[in-house]
Design a protein around this motif. Structure first.
Motif, PDB file in Angstrom:
ATOM      1  N   GLN A   3       0.855  -1.169   0.000  1.00 47.38           N
ATOM      2  CA  GLN A   3       0.000   0.000   0.000  1.00 47.38           C
ATOM      3  C   GLN A   3       0.900   1.230   0.000  1.00 47.38           C
ATOM      4  OE1 GLN A   3      -2.379   0.320   3.525  1.00 47.38           O
ATOM      5  NE2 GLN A   3      -2.942   2.418   3.132  1.00 47.38           N
ATOM      6  N   LEU A   4       0.598   2.189  -0.865  1.00 46.21           N
ATOM      7  CA  LEU A   4       1.365   3.411  -0.930  1.00 46.21           C
ATOM      8  C   LEU A   4       1.015   4.281   0.274  1.00 46.21           C
ATOM      9  CD1 LEU A   4       3.413   4.692  -2.817  1.00 46.21           C
ATOM     10  CD2 LEU A   4       1.525   5.793  -4.002  1.00 46.21           C
ATOM     11  N   LEU A   5       2.026   4.748   0.992  1.00 49.75           N
ATOM     12  CA  LEU A   5       1.811   5.594   2.161  1.00 49.75           C
ATOM     13  C   LEU A   5       1.996   7.050   1.740  1.00 49.75           C
ATOM     14  CD1 LEU A   5       1.328   5.654   5.254  1.00 49.75           C
ATOM     15  CD2 LEU A   5       3.809   5.727   5.496  1.00 49.75           C
ATOM     16  N   THR A   6       0.888   7.779   1.650  1.00 53.20           N
ATOM     17  CA  THR A   6       0.919   9.191   1.289  1.00 53.20           C
ATOM     18  C   THR A   6      -0.062   9.936   2.186  1.00 53.20           C
ATOM     19  OG1 THR A   6      -0.871   9.035  -0.323  1.00 53.20           O
ATOM     20  CG2 THR A   6       1.389   8.640  -1.147  1.00 53.20           C
ATOM     21  N   ALA A   7       0.056  11.264   2.188  1.00 52.10           N
ATOM     22  CA  ALA A   7      -0.901  12.078   2.939  1.00 52.10           C
ATOM     23  C   ALA A   7      -2.317  11.812   2.441  1.00 52.10           C
ATOM     24  CB  ALA A   7      -0.538  13.553   2.818  1.00 52.10           C
ATOM     25  N   SER A   8      -2.472  11.640   1.138  1.00 56.00           N
ATOM     26  CA  SER A   8      -3.802  11.383   0.572  1.00 56.00           C
ATOM     27  C   SER A   8      -4.326   9.999   0.942  1.00 56.00           C
ATOM     28  CB  SER A   8      -3.763  11.517  -0.953  1.00 56.00           C
ATOM     29  OG  SER A   8      -3.439  12.838  -1.302  1.00 56.00           O
ATOM     30  N   SER A   9      -3.443   8.984   0.945  1.00 54.22           N
ATOM     31  CA  SER A   9      -3.907   7.615   1.228  1.00 54.22           C
ATOM     32  C   SER A   9      -4.361   7.443   2.673  1.00 54.22           C
ATOM     33  CB  SER A   9      -2.836   6.583   0.878  1.00 54.22           C
ATOM     34  OG  SER A   9      -1.770   6.608   1.809  1.00 54.22           O
ATOM     35  N   ARG A  66       7.623  11.862   7.767  1.00 60.52           N
ATOM     36  CA  ARG A  66       6.713  12.483   8.733  1.00 60.52           C
ATOM     37  C   ARG A  66       5.559  13.073   7.935  1.00 60.52           C
ATOM     38  NH1 ARG A  66       8.052  16.497  11.587  1.00 60.52           N
ATOM     39  NH2 ARG A  66       7.647  15.737  13.671  1.00 60.52           N
ATOM     40  N   ILE A  67       4.387  12.474   8.061  1.00 61.28           N
ATOM     41  CA  ILE A  67       3.220  12.873   7.269  1.00 61.28           C
ATOM     42  C   ILE A  67       2.182  13.516   8.186  1.00 61.28           C
ATOM     43  CG2 ILE A  67       1.411  12.085   5.714  1.00 61.28           C
ATOM     44  CD1 ILE A  67       3.251   9.648   5.099  1.00 61.28           C
ATOM     45  N   ALA A  68       1.944  14.806   7.975  1.00 62.62           N
ATOM     46  CA  ALA A  68       0.997  15.550   8.807  1.00 62.62           C
ATOM     47  C   ALA A  68      -0.431  15.126   8.518  1.00 62.62           C
ATOM     48  CB  ALA A  68       1.160  17.043   8.564  1.00 62.62           C
ATOM     49  N   LEU A  69      -1.236  14.999   9.574  1.00 59.33           N
ATOM     50  CA  LEU A  69      -2.671  14.769   9.428  1.00 59.33           C
ATOM     51  C   LEU A  69      -3.336  16.135   9.360  1.00 59.33           C
ATOM     52  CD1 LEU A  69      -3.315  11.896  11.995  1.00 59.33           C
ATOM     53  CD2 LEU A  69      -2.566  11.754   9.614  1.00 59.33           C
ATOM     54  N   ASP A  70      -4.251  16.308   8.411  1.00 55.72           N
ATOM     55  CA  ASP A  70      -4.840  17.623   8.205  1.00 55.72           C
ATOM     56  C   ASP A  70      -6.245  17.485   7.649  1.00 55.72           C
ATOM     57  OD1 ASP A  70      -5.191  20.363   7.860  1.00 55.72           O
ATOM     58  OD2 ASP A  70      -3.982  20.458   6.043  1.00 55.72           O
ATOM     59  N   ASP A  71      -7.141  18.325   8.158  1.00 55.37           N
ATOM     60  CA  ASP A  71      -8.485  18.393   7.577  1.00 55.37           C
ATOM     61  C   ASP A  71      -8.847  19.841   7.243  1.00 55.37           C
ATOM     62  OD1 ASP A  71      -8.932  19.482  10.046  1.00 55.37           O
ATOM     63  OD2 ASP A  71     -10.447  18.030  10.672  1.00 55.37           O
ATOM     64  N   ALA A 187      14.995  22.912  11.727  1.00 52.25           N
ATOM     65  CA  ALA A 187      13.611  23.164  11.313  1.00 52.25           C
ATOM     66  C   ALA A 187      12.950  21.813  11.087  1.00 52.25           C
ATOM     67  CB  ALA A 187      13.575  23.991  10.035  1.00 52.25           C
ATOM     68  N   THR A 188      11.722  21.686  11.514  1.00 51.37           N
ATOM     69  CA  THR A 188      10.983  20.434  11.353  1.00 51.37           C
ATOM     70  C   THR A 188      10.480  20.300   9.922  1.00 51.37           C
ATOM     71  OG1 THR A 188      10.278  20.534  13.650  1.00 51.37           O
ATOM     72  CG2 THR A 188       9.026  19.094  12.206  1.00 51.37           C
ATOM     73  N   VAL A 189      10.618  19.105   9.374  1.00 50.65           N
ATOM     74  CA  VAL A 189      10.140  18.804   8.032  1.00 50.65           C
ATOM     75  C   VAL A 189       8.952  17.854   8.154  1.00 50.65           C
ATOM     76  CG1 VAL A 189      10.769  17.738   5.826  1.00 50.65           C
ATOM     77  CG2 VAL A 189      12.462  19.065   7.100  1.00 50.65           C
ATOM     78  N   ARG A 190       7.927  18.114   7.347  1.00 51.44           N
ATOM     79  CA  ARG A 190       6.766  17.241   7.328  1.00 51.44           C
ATOM     80  C   ARG A 190       6.142  17.265   5.946  1.00 51.44           C
ATOM     81  NH1 ARG A 190       5.648  21.805   9.976  1.00 51.44           N
ATOM     82  NH2 ARG A 190       5.697  21.097  12.102  1.00 51.44           N
ATOM     83  N   GLU A 191       5.546  16.147   5.577  1.00 47.57           N
ATOM     84  CA  GLU A 191       4.756  16.097   4.352  1.00 47.57           C
ATOM     85  C   GLU A 191       3.354  16.518   4.708  1.00 47.57           C
ATOM     86  OE1 GLU A 191       5.080  12.250   2.346  1.00 47.57           O
ATOM     87  OE2 GLU A 191       6.992  11.955   3.368  1.00 47.57           O
ATOM     88  N   THR A 192       2.729  17.270   3.829  1.00 45.76           N
ATOM     89  CA  THR A 192       1.358  17.711   4.087  1.00 45.76           C
ATOM     90  C   THR A 192       0.447  17.251   2.966  1.00 45.76           C
ATOM     91  OG1 THR A 192       1.808  19.835   3.024  1.00 45.76           O
ATOM     92  CG2 THR A 192       2.080  19.738   5.412  1.00 45.76           C
ATOM     93  N   SER A 193      -0.838  17.282   3.253  1.00 48.55           N
ATOM     94  CA  SER A 193      -1.811  16.849   2.243  1.00 48.55           C
ATOM     95  C   SER A 193      -2.016  17.946   1.219  1.00 48.55           C
ATOM     96  CB  SER A 193      -3.141  16.488   2.911  1.00 48.55           C
ATOM     97  OG  SER A 193      -3.755  17.646   3.393  1.00 48.55           O
ATOM     98  N   ASP A 194      -2.745  17.617   0.197  1.00 45.32           N
ATOM     99  CA  ASP A 194      -2.981  18.565  -0.893  1.00 45.32           C
ATOM    100  C   ASP A 194      -4.350  19.234  -0.807  1.00 45.32           C
ATOM    101  OD1 ASP A 194      -4.312  16.227  -1.381  1.00 45.32           O
ATOM    102  OD2 ASP A 194      -3.295  15.789  -3.261  1.00 45.32           O
ATOM    103  N   ILE A 195      -4.992  19.239   0.394  1.00 43.73           N
ATOM    104  CA  ILE A 195      -6.299  19.908   0.490  1.00 43.73           C
ATOM    105  C   ILE A 195      -6.132  21.364   0.867  1.00 43.73           C
ATOM    106  CG2 ILE A 195      -7.654  17.878   1.046  1.00 43.73           C
ATOM    107  CD1 ILE A 195      -7.602  18.742   3.969  1.00 43.73           C
TER     108      ILE A 195
END
Length: 195
Positions: A3-9, A66-71, A187-195
């Motif tokens: 399973q691909l692990l992405t902010a979107s998935s 590091r993948i940020a959770l975001d709504d 500085a903290t690095v994180r992946e964010t979603s595309d919303i």
């Protein structure tokens, strides 16, 4: 099956996690970290929860992520999923004075805790070592807390959910050089979603 692990998935699951954490905020806007830990226990049973075994095919090439959770809603805390490649180890690091928790979604992590003081020079003292597996957590609320985390597996990815009592935009790592400890700000690095 990988399973691909992405902010979107992980977005649908992440939105439910954020809503669950929001239930731990009182009328004054404060969060009870212990209540968050207790409530997060149910997330590993959710069918859409990220799972390390599904990432096994990618383990050899996976990077620390590091993948940020975001709504899209502003919050006074931050939540993210961390993917730990096999044998990955962090430097000793703090969390910029924030409380935090690590909840294990898959695999096992070794967490070595330290107490950092600066009177007058930086001092880093070992406190304890904990091994946490699926459904376990580490909670830290004390000032001067730092830790080092290690994925214990030689061939499997570990996954953890992290919640911090604010936005973690910077941290310090600690390194021993000759007879003294040195601190370095990052500085903290994180992946964010595309919303």
């Amino acid at each position: 099956m990988s399973q691909l692990l992405t902010a979107s998935s992980i977005a649908p699951w992440g939105k439910r996690v954020l809503a669950l954490i929001d239930t731990c905020i009182d009328r004054t806007g404060s969060i009870d970290p212990a209540k968050v830990c207790e409530r997060l226990a149910q997330t590993i049973r959710w069918p859409d929860s990220p799972r390390a075994p599904k990432l096994l095919a990618d383990a050899a090439t996976m990077q620390y992520r590091r993948i940020a959770l975001d709504d899209g809603k502003p919050r006074n805390y931050e939540a993210l999923v961390i993917a730990w490649p096999p044998r990955h180890v962090t430097p000793i690091h703090d969390h910029d004075g924030l409380w935090g928790l690590e909840f294990i979604l898959g695999g096992a992590l070794q967490v070595d805790a330290f107490q950092v003081s600066e009177n007058p020079a930086v001092s880093v003292e070992s406190m304890d070592r904990t091994v946490v597996g699926i459904g376990d957590h580490v909670l830290f609320t004390q000032a001067g807390y730092a830790h080092q985390c290690r994925n214990l597996s030689r061939n499997s990815v570990a996954l953890s959910l992290h919640v911090y009592g604010g936005e973690l935009n910077s941290y310090r790592s600690f390194h021993r050089e000759l007879d003294r400890w040195l601190a370095q700000r990052h500085a903290t690095v994180r992946e964010t979603s595309d919303i």
